[in-house]
Write an enzyme that holds these catalytic residues in place. Sequence first.
Site, PDB file in Angstrom:
ATOM      1  N   LYS A  19     -14.589   9.357  26.473  1.00 25.43           N
ATOM      2  CA  LYS A  19     -13.960   9.993  27.637  1.00 25.43           C
ATOM      3  C   LYS A  19     -14.133  11.505  27.618  1.00 25.43           C
ATOM      4  O   LYS A  19     -14.528  12.090  28.613  1.00 25.43           O
ATOM      5  CB  LYS A  19     -12.441   9.770  27.593  1.00 25.43           C
ATOM      6  CG  LYS A  19     -11.912   8.535  28.178  1.00 25.43           C
ATOM      7  CD  LYS A  19     -10.398   8.600  28.334  1.00 25.43           C
ATOM      8  CE  LYS A  19      -9.594   9.135  27.173  1.00 25.43           C
ATOM      9  NZ  LYS A  19      -9.493   8.326  25.984  1.00 25.43           N
ATOM     10  N   ARG A  93      -1.491   8.164  31.125  1.00 25.87           N
ATOM     11  CA  ARG A  93      -1.591   7.143  30.086  1.00 25.87           C
ATOM     12  C   ARG A  93      -0.486   6.111  30.195  1.00 25.87           C
ATOM     13  O   ARG A  93      -0.472   5.155  29.401  1.00 25.87           O
ATOM     14  CB  ARG A  93      -1.488   7.821  28.725  1.00 25.87           C
ATOM     15  CG  ARG A  93      -2.840   8.118  28.075  1.00 25.87           C
ATOM     16  CD  ARG A  93      -2.512   8.409  26.682  1.00 25.87           C
ATOM     17  NE  ARG A  93      -3.446   8.504  25.639  1.00 25.87           N
ATOM     18  CZ  ARG A  93      -4.333   9.460  25.409  1.00 25.87           C
ATOM     19  NH1 ARG A  93      -4.560  10.382  26.277  1.00 25.87           N
ATOM     20  NH2 ARG A  93      -5.013   9.480  24.294  1.00 25.87           N
ATOM     21  N   ARG A 132     -15.919  10.091  13.704  1.00 19.65           N
ATOM     22  CA  ARG A 132     -15.357  11.359  14.175  1.00 19.65           C
ATOM     23  C   ARG A 132     -14.374  11.921  13.145  1.00 19.65           C
ATOM     24  O   ARG A 132     -14.287  13.125  12.945  1.00 19.65           O
ATOM     25  CB  ARG A 132     -14.656  11.152  15.526  1.00 19.65           C
ATOM     26  CG  ARG A 132     -14.141  12.447  16.132  1.00 19.65           C
ATOM     27  CD  ARG A 132     -13.698  12.249  17.562  1.00 19.65           C
ATOM     28  NE  ARG A 132     -12.382  11.653  17.641  1.00 19.65           N
ATOM     29  CZ  ARG A 132     -11.789  11.256  18.773  1.00 19.65           C
ATOM     30  NH1 ARG A 132     -12.429  11.377  19.923  1.00 19.65           N
ATOM     31  NH2 ARG A 132     -10.594  10.756  18.780  1.00 19.65           N
ATOM     32  N   ARG A 138      -9.948  15.215  12.506  1.00 14.28           N
ATOM     33  CA  ARG A 138      -8.744  15.167  13.342  1.00 14.28           C
ATOM     34  C   ARG A 138      -7.631  14.425  12.622  1.00 14.28           C
ATOM     35  O   ARG A 138      -7.867  13.365  12.049  1.00 14.28           O
ATOM     36  CB  ARG A 138      -9.073  14.471  14.671  1.00 14.28           C
ATOM     37  CG  ARG A 138      -8.975  15.398  15.862  1.00 14.28           C
ATOM     38  CD  ARG A 138      -9.385  14.702  17.114  1.00 14.28           C
ATOM     39  NE  ARG A 138      -8.392  13.729  17.564  1.00 14.28           N
ATOM     40  CZ  ARG A 138      -8.376  13.223  18.792  1.00 14.28           C
ATOM     41  NH1 ARG A 138      -9.288  13.600  19.672  1.00 14.28           N
ATOM     42  NH2 ARG A 138      -7.467  12.347  19.149  1.00 14.28           N
ATOM     43  N   ARG A 149      -3.331   3.588  17.902  1.00 10.44           N
ATOM     44  CA  ARG A 149      -3.707   4.162  19.198  1.00 10.44           C
ATOM     45  C   ARG A 149      -4.339   3.097  20.094  1.00 10.44           C
ATOM     46  O   ARG A 149      -4.167   3.114  21.309  1.00 10.44           O
ATOM     47  CB  ARG A 149      -4.636   5.363  19.004  1.00 10.44           C
ATOM     48  CG  ARG A 149      -3.823   6.625  18.689  1.00 10.44           C
ATOM     49  CD  ARG A 149      -4.585   7.651  17.900  1.00 10.44           C
ATOM     50  NE  ARG A 149      -5.735   8.173  18.587  1.00 10.44           N
ATOM     51  CZ  ARG A 149      -6.859   8.544  17.963  1.00 10.44           C
ATOM     52  NH1 ARG A 149      -6.975   8.436  16.657  1.00 10.44           N
ATOM     53  NH2 ARG A 149      -7.859   9.013  18.660  1.00 10.44           N
TER      54      ARG A 149
HETATM   55  P1  AMP Z   1      -6.449  12.203  23.091  1.00 10.69           P
HETATM   56  O1  AMP Z   1      -7.146  13.413  22.586  1.00 10.69           O
HETATM   57  O2  AMP Z   1      -6.502  12.093  24.591  1.00 10.69           O
HETATM   58  O3  AMP Z   1      -6.870  10.938  22.402  1.00 10.69           O
HETATM   59  O4  AMP Z   1      -4.889  12.391  22.748  1.00 10.69           O
HETATM   60  C1  AMP Z   1      -4.440  12.524  21.415  1.00 10.69           C
HETATM   61  C2  AMP Z   1      -2.954  12.216  21.321  1.00 10.69           C
HETATM   62  O5  AMP Z   1      -2.214  13.123  22.173  1.00 10.69           O
HETATM   63  C3  AMP Z   1      -2.554  10.840  21.798  1.00 10.69           C
HETATM   64  O6  AMP Z   1      -2.701   9.864  20.783  1.00 10.69           O
HETATM   65  C4  AMP Z   1      -1.082  11.073  22.176  1.00 10.69           C
HETATM   66  O7  AMP Z   1      -0.272  11.154  21.033  1.00 10.69           O
HETATM   67  C5  AMP Z   1      -1.131  12.449  22.795  1.00 10.69           C
HETATM   68  N1  AMP Z   1      -1.413  12.402  24.272  1.00 10.69           N
HETATM   69  C6  AMP Z   1      -2.507  12.897  24.918  1.00 10.69           C
HETATM   70  N2  AMP Z   1      -2.434  12.684  26.242  1.00 10.69           N
HETATM   71  C7  AMP Z   1      -1.257  12.036  26.450  1.00 10.69           C
HETATM   72  C8  AMP Z   1      -0.610  11.523  27.616  1.00 10.69           C
HETATM   73  N3  AMP Z   1      -1.159  11.627  28.837  1.00 10.69           N
HETATM   74  N4  AMP Z   1       0.584  10.896  27.440  1.00 10.69           N
HETATM   75  C9  AMP Z   1       1.171  10.788  26.224  1.00 10.69           C
HETATM   76  N5  AMP Z   1       0.607  11.237  25.082  1.00 10.69           N
HETATM   77  C10 AMP Z   1      -0.596  11.862  25.184  1.00 10.69           C
END
Ligand code: AMP
Length: 193
Positions: A19, A93, A132, A138, A149
Amino acid sequence: MPENEPMVLVFLGPPGAGKGTQAARVAERLGLKKISTGDILRDHVRRGTELGKKVAPIMERGDLVPDDLILAIIKEELKKLPVVRVLFDGFPRTLAQAQALDALLAEMGLQVDAAVLLDVPEDELVARLLKRAQEEGRADDNEATIRRRLEVYRADTEPVVDYYARKGALFRLQGVGPIEDITECILKTIGAA
Ligand code: AMP
């Protein structure tokens, strides 16, 4: 497509679907501002802000940050823009976030133009995320958190996919293959190329 017309795209997909990569490429091609809630939250964690301290343990577990905190971020980001030409990466989300986004956009006379879902088989997702983890380090890319996740995605974010499908706004495509080809496929599928 005129560069001063409002446009709202949403990028959906499980962690590891690519994404972020595709969101950046498509945003660049269409002159959209990419708003990645994950990047914004990681920046808060890095800077040690109040928000960062609150969300760090949640993110490390692989759980979702509460909707009200996410929506406050989104409102703040939208306020900065003279014209709403945005690509949301990793937002919404949850169903509540998707509904709140629609309400927010409706106040501005706007709506989500397209929701793009990148489909990738689960084995491939886990393999990509572990790779990654080695490359970027990360904090939430370890095997236990990756599984969590993916679970959270199935439980909380798949209903968002159905929500856009019911509205006829969902464009589903394969997220496997050369990065350039996937970008072209996305642009063509949403009618932007
Ligand atoms: P990502 O980089 O999009 O995979 O986001 C990493 C982490 O940030 C996720 O596992 C959540 O803990 C938090 N996060 C990111 N975007 C959201 C969202 N829209 N709603 C809730 N938690 C989020």
